[in-house]
Design a protein around this motif. Structure first.
Motif, PDB file in Angstrom:
ATOM      1  N   UNK B 279       0.834  -1.195   0.000  1.00 28.31           N
ATOM      2  CA  UNK B 279       0.000   0.000   0.000  1.00 28.31           C
ATOM      3  C   UNK B 279       0.871   1.250   0.000  1.00 28.31           C
ATOM      4  N   UNK B 280       0.477   2.186  -0.819  1.00 30.09           N
ATOM      5  CA  UNK B 280       1.234   3.427  -0.934  1.00 30.09           C
ATOM      6  C   UNK B 280       0.305   4.621  -0.760  1.00 30.09           C
ATOM      7  N   UNK B 281       0.939   5.754  -0.553  1.00 26.66           N
ATOM      8  CA  UNK B 281       0.168   6.983  -0.358  1.00 26.66           C
ATOM      9  C   UNK B 281       0.988   8.160  -0.891  1.00 26.66           C
ATOM     10  N   UNK B 282       0.351   9.003  -1.665  1.00 24.76           N
ATOM     11  CA  UNK B 282       1.011  10.226  -2.144  1.00 24.76           C
ATOM     12  C   UNK B 282       0.095  11.420  -1.897  1.00 24.76           C
ATOM     13  N   UNK B 283       0.686  12.491  -1.466  1.00 23.60           N
ATOM     14  CA  UNK B 283      -0.066  13.735  -1.281  1.00 23.60           C
ATOM     15  C   UNK B 283       0.743  14.839  -1.962  1.00 23.60           C
ATOM     16  N   UNK B 284       0.214  15.303  -3.077  1.00 23.91           N
ATOM     17  CA  UNK B 284       0.976  16.202  -3.949  1.00 23.91           C
ATOM     18  C   UNK B 284       0.188  17.478  -4.213  1.00 23.91           C
ATOM     19  N   UNK B 285       0.800  18.603  -3.929  1.00 21.77           N
ATOM     20  CA  UNK B 285       0.176  19.889  -4.227  1.00 21.77           C
ATOM     21  C   UNK B 285       1.021  20.633  -5.250  1.00 21.77           C
ATOM     22  N   UNK B 286       0.479  20.743  -6.451  1.00 24.83           N
ATOM     23  CA  UNK B 286       1.139  21.535  -7.493  1.00 24.83           C
ATOM     24  C   UNK B 286       0.342  22.802  -7.721  1.00 24.83           C
ATOM     25  N   UNK B 287       0.957  23.765  -8.349  1.00 30.53           N
ATOM     26  CA  UNK B 287       0.272  25.024  -8.604  1.00 30.53           C
ATOM     27  C   UNK B 287       0.514  25.424 -10.055  1.00 30.53           C
ATOM     28  N   UNK B 288      -0.550  25.857 -10.705  1.00 32.35           N
ATOM     29  CA  UNK B 288      -0.454  26.267 -12.103  1.00 32.35           C
ATOM     30  C   UNK B 288      -0.581  27.787 -12.193  1.00 32.35           C
ATOM     31  N   UNK B 289       0.222  28.392 -13.028  1.00 34.91           N
ATOM     32  CA  UNK B 289       0.257  29.850 -13.178  1.00 34.91           C
ATOM     33  C   UNK B 289      -0.072  30.210 -14.628  1.00 34.91           C
ATOM     34  N   UNK B 290      -1.348  30.541 -14.910  1.00 43.53           N
ATOM     35  CA  UNK B 290      -1.721  30.836 -16.303  1.00 43.53           C
ATOM     36  C   UNK B 290      -0.895  31.973 -16.908  1.00 43.53           C
ATOM     37  N   UNK B 291      -0.468  32.917 -16.073  1.00 44.21           N
ATOM     38  CA  UNK B 291       0.287  34.061 -16.584  1.00 44.21           C
ATOM     39  C   UNK B 291       1.641  33.649 -17.137  1.00 44.21           C
ATOM     40  N   UNK B 292       2.045  32.408 -16.849  1.00 41.85           N
ATOM     41  CA  UNK B 292       3.332  31.929 -17.346  1.00 41.85           C
ATOM     42  C   UNK B 292       3.398  31.768 -18.851  1.00 41.85           C
ATOM     43  N   UNK B 293       2.255  31.859 -19.510  1.00 41.94           N
ATOM     44  CA  UNK B 293       2.259  31.759 -20.977  1.00 41.94           C
ATOM     45  C   UNK B 293       3.164  32.797 -21.621  1.00 41.94           C
TER      46      UNK B 293
END
Lengths: 525, 525
Positions: B279-293
């Motif tokens: 059994x495994x567990x991952x807790x991942x928080x990523x953030x997206x920045x639309x202005x990065x275009x």
């Protein structure tokens, strides 16, 4: 010409005297090539039961698995021998750490063993304190008083980061001839691996405190001051982390403590130096096992025949530190010794003497398991128990994954000569001979527990591969660090040497009463 | 004797022709020894603003800091030049992962960039799927259909673990003479560092899918099948993890994806092989920045005097991957180039030509920032803009922390000869000469964006130190990996060479129309 003849004559003499059983040696090689179990054993000890910290359920499960596996292989009398460790078991169950401001990053660290959990996630601004290195008690007391208001409710980094320069020197992987000859000439320790922290620390200047004394007072000060977490610098290259223990084994005497990789420690320290407010967070769940106070050595035998009361022992420590799964230290040593026993068992011939394998606990806490065993079964040369006179020798291995290159035996030169004869048939596998040791000093590893008692501990010298530089007690000590061929070859060599000592007519030559070195008092350096 | 005289005459000729300003070179050395800023710059780019993934606020903050710092140093016209990256920015904010049964351990991994967060903690039994490596579309379709029920609600490990044997070969740290001569003779790439993944992948057999095609379909299949997390094997030794990106940059097309260190991946795969339920567990928080275009190249100048309309450029990419803080790739390159500009600025003398520094974004996504700049400002030899004829050369550095050992210039041999004359005064710092290149193929690094246009891109060759083996795009690419002395020496060498090209009477010799190699179509290999 004359010399060559002499050497030839001498070789014949030894060979004649020792009567090496080439047939057995060939069988051992064939069995290992065809049916090696050494990596399967290592897999179970590391992947399934690692880390095997003494007193933990992991260690006990590994010990029981080894016992049952050896029984399955046909060894007799496989059992756990309990002894009083005196400390609870401890394991980290999960830990996460982050820097949350002014940058966001996941931290790489290991938890110091026998330290408490955080109460949920511990979050705070980080503070770095830099206590004096070798203060007098007065200086330390003054420093602690002057800084006592800094740590309340804080995650506290202790000490300036260590600068670990880029290393341009290649690490030795195989033992070169020079090192080998140095070891064979009796230099390089009493047969065990020694290790960076096994060297007795330099005596402090008069009136100055030792690092351990400073550390203990810092821990008490952090508890009293209400610090949330103590953070130590791993001070190693390439993200390597080496974590030992809270030396008091008393969780009330320390705050939750981690060893942070040098890269993360350095980064945060440099940001603090800029005057940045750095926020960190740690969430650590450790578990304490009171039942760990009683721990176990694993013992199993291949019974002897006409000399069954005489015993040849082989073993290594089964316990490990906790930053990884304990592969090179000493899962592979335990696996090689189990494999050597299995190889002998596979011969279908009974040895004359009893062969006994022992897998120790609490080596990492000071050779405690082997010392308890020697005390219980053998006593010492000065105060012997009945079995003292019956132990031929004890083979120990504890220097990682490398091939066996030589052996060092506590005893007279004649004992080393016998051992050399037993090892010479394995020269093609890299073995170069044997040396004799007169040291009854403990240190390094479990063979020295026997040496200390005046018994013939045999330390096996190995190719270093990556042992002290990379794997020793670090977060990289995993199954992947093992060189399978080396482990297989070591198992063959050990099995052959054990078989020889278990079957030759005489026991191994011992020191006479006149020759026996004085015992070394514990704690003497 | 005759040859020696000839060589001497030739040396005098070049020296006479090139009129190296030894006084300036001495001043550059003195300034660097007395007031080096290169490690302070690196500290800010890595510790404070790393990782500098293109489109992320980290990158933008680093760019603004560099702009402001160069203005503070006295450079003129420091500004950000925007261009259309076309993808949002992305950063991981925090990530934790555990194996929770049958063993408990904290996992070491990096998140693949441009992949989504988990919805809170994703917990499940792990499953390992082993898709075919180079299937036909029919084979892959059949495999996906046959395995589609395995992944719903699961943490999915993709592929058998890679066995990374213990490495007995020491890694080269300094470039040896043989490698240096090979580079000087024009072998070893078009002047950039190249890199393990820069070699065009072998063309698949007819009818077979490429690894990238298989991967894209696997990702779609995991999304459609409702997998919780995709886990890839880092397949590197010593816990090193190298993580690139979801190539679609579209978070809807992939499940949360991590690259797990080989030791953890291997351990879990071996336990699964035993039939254990892991059994495994991952807790991942990523953030997206639309202005990065919209992203930015940083540009600043030291204005010229009598030839101010002619320009000598120097630069490197400021962006990085995200597994560490981007020190050797390419925080230190940016820092060295900024330092070279600072050294020139510190001379108190104005160059004849304008010196322009540029710090690119999106090199890691395909040299995009430098290509946008070249297109905008210079066009190509075949379709030149007005400035095309005014660029003397562009110096680029992007191979880690090592000293500069040689330079490779796109142009005729006469251009390399001039460059060699400019570099020869720094032989004591390890520089051995210059070579000429005719390749307009892009690859490796940003100098090739200039080469592709028919402009004189100069790639600086460096001592490898630990670049490709250890730091390149890995979780170990931190401030600690830098050799400060090498970075200081490189800064001096670059400043000296740039000064020379900015002040000699003529521009650097270029290919004539007849000599100019044909342009290479993008995507041609």
């Amino acid at each position: 010409m004359r010399l060559a003849l002499l050497l030839l004559a001498s070789a014949l003499l030894v060979t004649a005297e020792e009567r090496i059983n080439s047939d057995v040696n060939q069988k051992l090689r064939k069995e290992e090539a065809a049916n090696s179990q050494v990596m399967k054993t290592l897999h179970m000890l590391t992947d399934r039961y690692g880390p095997r910290l003494t007193g933990s359920p992991n260690h006990e499960a590994a010990a029981k698995w080894a016992r049952d596996k050896m029984t399955e292989w046909g060894l007799k009398n496989a059992h756990l021998e309990s002894w009083d460790f005196g400390h609870p078991g401890w394991l980290n169950e999960r830990a996460s750490g982050y820097v949350t401001a002014p940058v966001k990053d996941n931290l790489v660290f290991e938890v110091l063993s026998w330290t408490p959990s955080t109460k949920g996630a511990a979050k705070s601004q980080a503070v770095l304190v830099d206590p004096p290195k070798t203060p007098t008690q007065e200086e330390l007391t003054a420093w602690l008083a002057a800084n006592k208001d800094k740590v309340s409710g804080r995650i506290v980094m202790v000490g300036k980061p260590t600068v670990v320069p880029v290393n341009f020197t290649a690490v030795a992987k195989r033992m070169d001839d020079e090192a080998l000859q140095r070891r064979l000439s009796g230099q390089g320790g009493p047969g065990g691996p020694g290790g960076p922290n096994r060297t007795p620390p330099a005596k402090p200047e008069p009136g100055k405190l030792t690092a351990a004394q400073v550390n203990t007072q810092l821990d008490e000060w952090l508890v009293a001051g209400g610090a949330l977490v103590r953070v130590n610098d791993a001070a190693m290259a390439h993200g390597m982390v080496r974590a030992f223990n809270n030396r008091s084994y008393d969780l009330a005497k320390v705050v939750p403590t981690v060893v942070l990789r040098n890269e993360d420690y350095g980064r945060i320290a440099r940001l603090l130096d800029d005057g940045e407010k750095v926020e960190m967070e740690f969430d650590i769940t450790n578990h304490v096992y009171p039942e760990g106070k009683t721990t176990y050595n694993v013992v199993a035998e291949i019974p002897g025949t006409d000399k069954a009361d005489e015993v040849v022992m082989l073993g290594g420590h089964l316990d490990s530190w906790h930053s990884a799964t304990g592969a090179t230290d000493n899962g592979i040593g335990s696996s090689m010794m189990m494999e050597a026993a299995r190889l002998i068992q596979s011969l279908g011939e009974k040895p004359r003497r009893t062969i006994r394998i022992a897998l120790w606990s609490a080596e990492e806490q000071g050779l405690l398991g082997s010392q308890a065993y020697v005390k219980e079964h053998f006593g010492t040369f000065e105060e012997p128990k009945a079995e003292f006179g019956k132990l031929v020798a004890y083979f120990n291995i504890d220097s990682g994954t490398g091939r066996v290159r030589m052996a060092n035996v506590f005893g007279p030169q004649e004992a080393a000569d016998v051992l050399k004869s037993a090892l010479d048939p394995f020269a093609d596998l890299g073995v170069a001979g044997a040396s004799a040791s007169k040291s009854r000093r403990t240190g390094g590893t479990d063979s020295t527990s026997f040496n200390a008692a005046g018994l013939a501990g045999i330390g096996l010298g190995q190719d270093p591969i990556e042992y002290f530089g990379t794997t020793w007690h670090t977060n990289l000590d995993t199954y992947e660090r093992i060189v399978p061929e080396d482990a297989m070859n070591a198992s063959i060599v050990i099995a052959g040497a054990v078989w020889h000592l278990a079957n030759r007519d005489e026991m191994l030559p011992r020191f006479t009463k006149e020759q026996m070195p004085e015992p070394v008092k514990p704690g003497r350096d």
